[in-house]
Design a protein around this motif. Structure first.
Motif, PDB file in Angstrom:
ATOM      1  N   PHE A 106      10.601   3.660  -5.850  1.00  0.00           N
ATOM      2  CA  PHE A 106       9.211   4.106  -5.724  1.00  0.00           C
ATOM      3  C   PHE A 106       8.272   3.152  -6.439  1.00  0.00           C
ATOM      4  N   GLU A 107       8.617   2.778  -7.686  1.00  0.00           N
ATOM      5  CA  GLU A 107       7.754   1.876  -8.459  1.00  0.00           C
ATOM      6  C   GLU A 107       7.628   0.521  -7.784  1.00  0.00           C
ATOM      7  N   ALA A 108       8.717   0.057  -7.143  1.00  0.00           N
ATOM      8  CA  ALA A 108       8.692  -1.257  -6.490  1.00  0.00           C
ATOM      9  C   ALA A 108       7.826  -1.252  -5.248  1.00  0.00           C
ATOM     10  N   LYS A 116       2.857  -0.360  -4.953  1.00  0.00           N
ATOM     11  CA  LYS A 116       1.718  -1.253  -4.739  1.00  0.00           C
ATOM     12  C   LYS A 116       1.579  -1.689  -3.291  1.00  0.00           C
ATOM     13  N   ASN A 117       2.704  -1.739  -2.568  1.00  0.00           N
ATOM     14  CA  ASN A 117       2.628  -2.117  -1.146  1.00  0.00           C
ATOM     15  C   ASN A 117       2.003  -1.006  -0.304  1.00  0.00           C
ATOM     16  N   ASP A 156      -7.509   5.226 -10.765  1.00  0.00           N
ATOM     17  CA  ASP A 156      -6.947   6.055  -9.677  1.00  0.00           C
ATOM     18  C   ASP A 156      -5.509   5.645  -9.361  1.00  0.00           C
ATOM     19  N   LEU A 157      -5.238   4.337  -9.399  1.00  0.00           N
ATOM     20  CA  LEU A 157      -3.864   3.878  -9.147  1.00  0.00           C
ATOM     21  C   LEU A 157      -2.911   4.432 -10.201  1.00  0.00           C
ATOM     22  N   LEU A 164      -4.847  15.655  -2.236  1.00  0.00           N
ATOM     23  CA  LEU A 164      -4.319  15.917  -0.890  1.00  0.00           C
ATOM     24  C   LEU A 164      -4.730  14.859   0.117  1.00  0.00           C
ATOM     25  N   LYS A 165      -5.846  14.128  -0.171  1.00  0.00           N
ATOM     26  CA  LYS A 165      -6.288  13.097   0.778  1.00  0.00           C
ATOM     27  C   LYS A 165      -5.277  11.950   0.889  1.00  0.00           C
ATOM     28  N   TYR A 166      -4.345  11.866  -0.108  1.00  0.00           N
ATOM     29  CA  TYR A 166      -3.320  10.817  -0.082  1.00  0.00           C
ATOM     30  C   TYR A 166      -1.968  11.335   0.446  1.00  0.00           C
ATOM     31  N   LYS A 167      -1.998  12.534   1.045  1.00  0.00           N
ATOM     32  CA  LYS A 167      -0.751  13.167   1.486  1.00  0.00           C
ATOM     33  C   LYS A 167       0.035  12.287   2.452  1.00  0.00           C
ATOM     34  N   ASN A 168      -0.651  11.782   3.479  1.00  0.00           N
ATOM     35  CA  ASN A 168       0.041  10.996   4.514  1.00  0.00           C
ATOM     36  C   ASN A 168       0.728   9.771   3.921  1.00  0.00           C
ATOM     37  N   LYS A 169       0.029   9.099   2.954  1.00  0.00           N
ATOM     38  CA  LYS A 169       0.619   7.894   2.365  1.00  0.00           C
ATOM     39  C   LYS A 169       1.849   8.234   1.517  1.00  0.00           C
ATOM     40  N   PHE A 170       1.731   9.333   0.731  1.00  0.00           N
ATOM     41  CA  PHE A 170       2.885   9.735  -0.080  1.00  0.00           C
ATOM     42  C   PHE A 170       4.061  10.170   0.803  1.00  0.00           C
TER      43      PHE A 170
END
Length: 682
Positions: free
Chosen positions: A97-99, A102-103, A113-114, A183-189
């Motif tokens: 996950f950590e690797a 950033k991609n 925020d990051l 929740l706005k980052y749901k799709n990316k997660f």
């Protein structure tokens, strides 16, 4: 020494029966369980019939099968399930996950925020692997207790509902993001974790089963104990509840305890006595009421073999699972013995066998009642075994009797039909189907023991058979005579209750010896030339007498059964060829009667006696001129009375009353043959 050997030889038949009796007794006892047997009979819900019963020794009170089964179900339902945790997977997922973080998240997002998103990702991983993710969907209850094993060591216990299924990963991600207002980052997660997340919980069935078995092994099969001398039950007291269970425990203790060598020897001796007594009754029955069977070692061996076979099959089934005992087709025994001997012998042997099996079967009284009733129905319903319809109908009736009797016993024991075991009725149906195997079994026995049944007699009565076809071609007059004799003999046998099928077959084959010199017998002289005119009376008599010996030779060559050959040997008894004897007497006063006498033996059964009468009457009836009813009556009386005076029926178990009945049948049949009307007085 020589006298001793001669004595042994003279009594070899009895010695053989003695050895057979001893061997059968020991083989049956060998098959029996060598435990003690509770001497009291009791039924649930019924009063105790014996005197007050005190405990003869200390014993444990066993739980009922229902109680033990309930405990097992409870332990199984509450057992812990074991899952192996692969802790390395969480570390692997975290590093990956950590690797890839950033991609997935672009530089347009601020550093703060990051940082929050990275922390949130770690929280998601922690939440997912807090208890673990299942490798597959298991069908367990949510309330089931789960033990998590890490490196074979128990880590913690949780409920199955706390474990995360693979299709629940998205909902966990959504829940964490919602708590963080991200929740706005749901799709990316979801996209990121879709390829990262790996299950780390695998069901350890072997450990689960092992622990469950250990718990089941701890079940106590007893609930308390009874001290020696304690009053168990009083006379007249109703057997129910704890009293019933205590009695069952005592009975089980009697039948399962390990006996000392002395006890064992006494039990063995007692079994030998009882089995020997039962088999001795059978031998005495044969000697008194079936002497012809008793004298024949093959037949005695056959009867003992069948009893031993039924005991062997039954004990094997009981050793495997006693609930299948009613599948064993015991009724084959009376069917087989009735086919080869008679109904009375079949029933007697059946009862003896059922009594022997009473030692080894559970619920012996119920079993013996059912089997004896079924045996009686078998004997009463199967009249002509060679007719397939009769056998099927009888088997249906036997099966119905089993079902009705079992139903009645169950209601008596339980007082209700709600708990009846319907599958037992399937065992009875299978038993009925197995009973149908009696047909091929009879055929096998005929080949092994050289016996003959009604099925074989039916085949032999076919006039299109090779031997009878040959008789009709070579000696047509004799063949026609044999048919007439067969009809007369069958009618006579039916009148007095003799074996009509046997006597018909015997009549068809009794004169086959005439095929050797057919023209020397008047019924085959169609040209009017009599070859006896050119022979001396003594020579003619020898040819006539020899047709008996020739018939026996032909019969043996064609593998006819001994029961049929008996008719060939005895149909003239020790009578005289009177015509040629008288002719010789006219020329030579010094005549040896043995040259004109049949060698015998005399008839030794009802059937052979009937054939002798019918053969003589039918042959002589051809000489009647202008027959009338009175002439036929006198004619039949004279012939049969002469045979009685000569003592031809002394060895046959036939009564004067039966002979009178046969005379009546013969007179009636001959009157029909000659188309006579009743003579009215003028």
């Amino acid at each position: 020494m020589k006298d001793f050997i001669n004595k042994l030889y003279r009594n070899h038949s009895l010695i053989y029966k003695g050895l057979l009796f001893i061997c059968t007794t020991f083989l049956i006892v060998y098959l029996f369980p060598k435990s003690g047997k509770f001497k009291y009979n009791f039924e649930k819900g019924k009063p105790w019939q014996s005197e007050n019963l005190y405990a003869p020794f200390n014993f444990a009170i066993k739980k009922t099968n229902e109680e033990i089964a309930s405990e097992k179900i409870s332990i199984t339902n509450n057992s812990i399930l074991y899952f192996n945790v692969d802790s390395a997977i969480e570390t692997k997922v975290t590093n990956t996950f950590e690797a890839q973080f950033k991609n997935t998240f672009t530089d347009s997002i601020s550093e703060n925020d990051l940082g929050d998103l990275l922390k949130t990702g770690h929280k998601i991983i922690k939440e997912l692997y807090r208890f673990g993710i299942l490798t597959e969907d298991y069908d367990f209850s949510d309330s089931q207790v789960i033990a998590l094993l890490e490196n074979r060591v128990e880590k913690e216990k949780v409920l199955f509902s706390n474990l995360i299924k693979q299709d629940e990963v998205v909902s966990v991600i959504e829940k964490v993001l919602s708590n963080q207002n991200l929740l706005k980052y749901k799709n990316k997660f979801v996209s990121l974790f879709f390829d990262l997340v790996e299950p780390n919980l695998e069901y350890d069935k072997s450990t689960t089963d092992k622990v469950l078995q250990e718990e089941l092994d701890k079940i106590a099969y007893a609930q308390g104990s009874v001290e020696k001398g304690t009053l168990i039950i009083s006379k007249g007291e109703v057997i129910e509840g704890d009293k019933y269970q205590i009695l069952k425990s005592l009975q089980s203790e009697y039948e399962s305890q390990v006996w000392t060598k002395s006890n064992y020897n006494w039990i063995l001796f007692a079994y030998i006595l009882l089995v020997a007594l039962a088999l001795l009754m059978l031998l005495l029955f044969l000697r008194k009421y079936r002497p012809d069977v008793f004298e024949n070692n093959t037949k005695v061996t056959f009867i003992f073999f069948n009893i031993l076979l039924m005991v062997f099959i039954s004990t094997m089934v009981i050793n495997y699972n006693s609930k299948y005992i009613y599948v064993v087709p015991i009724c084959i025994l009376p069917l087989v013995l009735k086919a080869f001997f008679d109904a009375r012998l079949g029933m007697f042997a059946h009862v003896i066998t059922v009594l022997l099996l009473g030692f080894v079967v559970p619920n012996s009284y119920e079993y013996m009642f059912l089997q004896i009733i079924a045996g009686i129905v078998t004997i009463l319903t199967v009249s002509e075994l060679y007719k397939r319809a009769n056998l099927f109908i009888s088997v249906g009736q036997i099966t119905l009797i089993y079902i009705v009797a079992y139903f009645a016993f169950f209601v008596i024991h339980e007082g209700t039909v709600e708990t009846i075991e319907w599958q037992t009725f399937i065992w009875f149906i299978l038993c009925g189907l197995a009973t149908l195997f009696v047909q091929p079994l009879i055929y096998i026995y005929e080949k092994i023991f050289g016996l003959v049944s009604d099925v074989s007699l039916l085949e032999l009565s076919d006039t299109n058979s090779k031997l009878l076809k040959e008789l009709s071609n070579i000696a047509p007059g004799t063949f026609h005579h044999s048919l007439n004799v067969a009809n007369l003999a069958e009618a006579s046998a039916n009148e007095i209750g003799a074996n009509a099928m046997l006597i018909r077959v015997g009549a068809l084959y009794h004169d086959i010896g005439k095929m050797k010199s057919p023209t020397y017998f008047t019924e085959n002289q169609s040209t009017g030339i009599n070859p006896h005119d050119e022979l001396l009376a003594k020579e003619s008599a020898k040819i006539i007498i020899d047709h008996v010996i020739d018939g026996i030779e032909i019969a043996r060559k064609n593998n006819l059964p001994d029961r049929v050959i008996d008719f060939i040997r005895t149909h003239h008894g020790t009578s005289m060829v009177y015509y040629f004897y008288k002719k010789e007497k006219e020329q030579n006063k010094d005549v040896d009667e043995s040259d004109f006498t049949y060698p015998g033996p005399k008839p030794f059964s009802k059937e052979t006696a009937i054939l002798m009468m019918c053969d003589s009457v039918e042959a002589a009836s051809k000489s009647l001129k202008e027959p009338t009813s009175s002439k036929i009556d006198t004619f039949v009386e004279n012939i049969i009375n002469k045979q009685i005076e000569e003592g031809q029926f002394l060895n046959a178990n036939i009564t004067f009353k039966e002979i009178q009945s046969i005379k009546k049948v013969l007179k009636h049949k001959l009157a029909n043959i000659y188309h006579l009307r009743i003579e009215y007085p003028e």
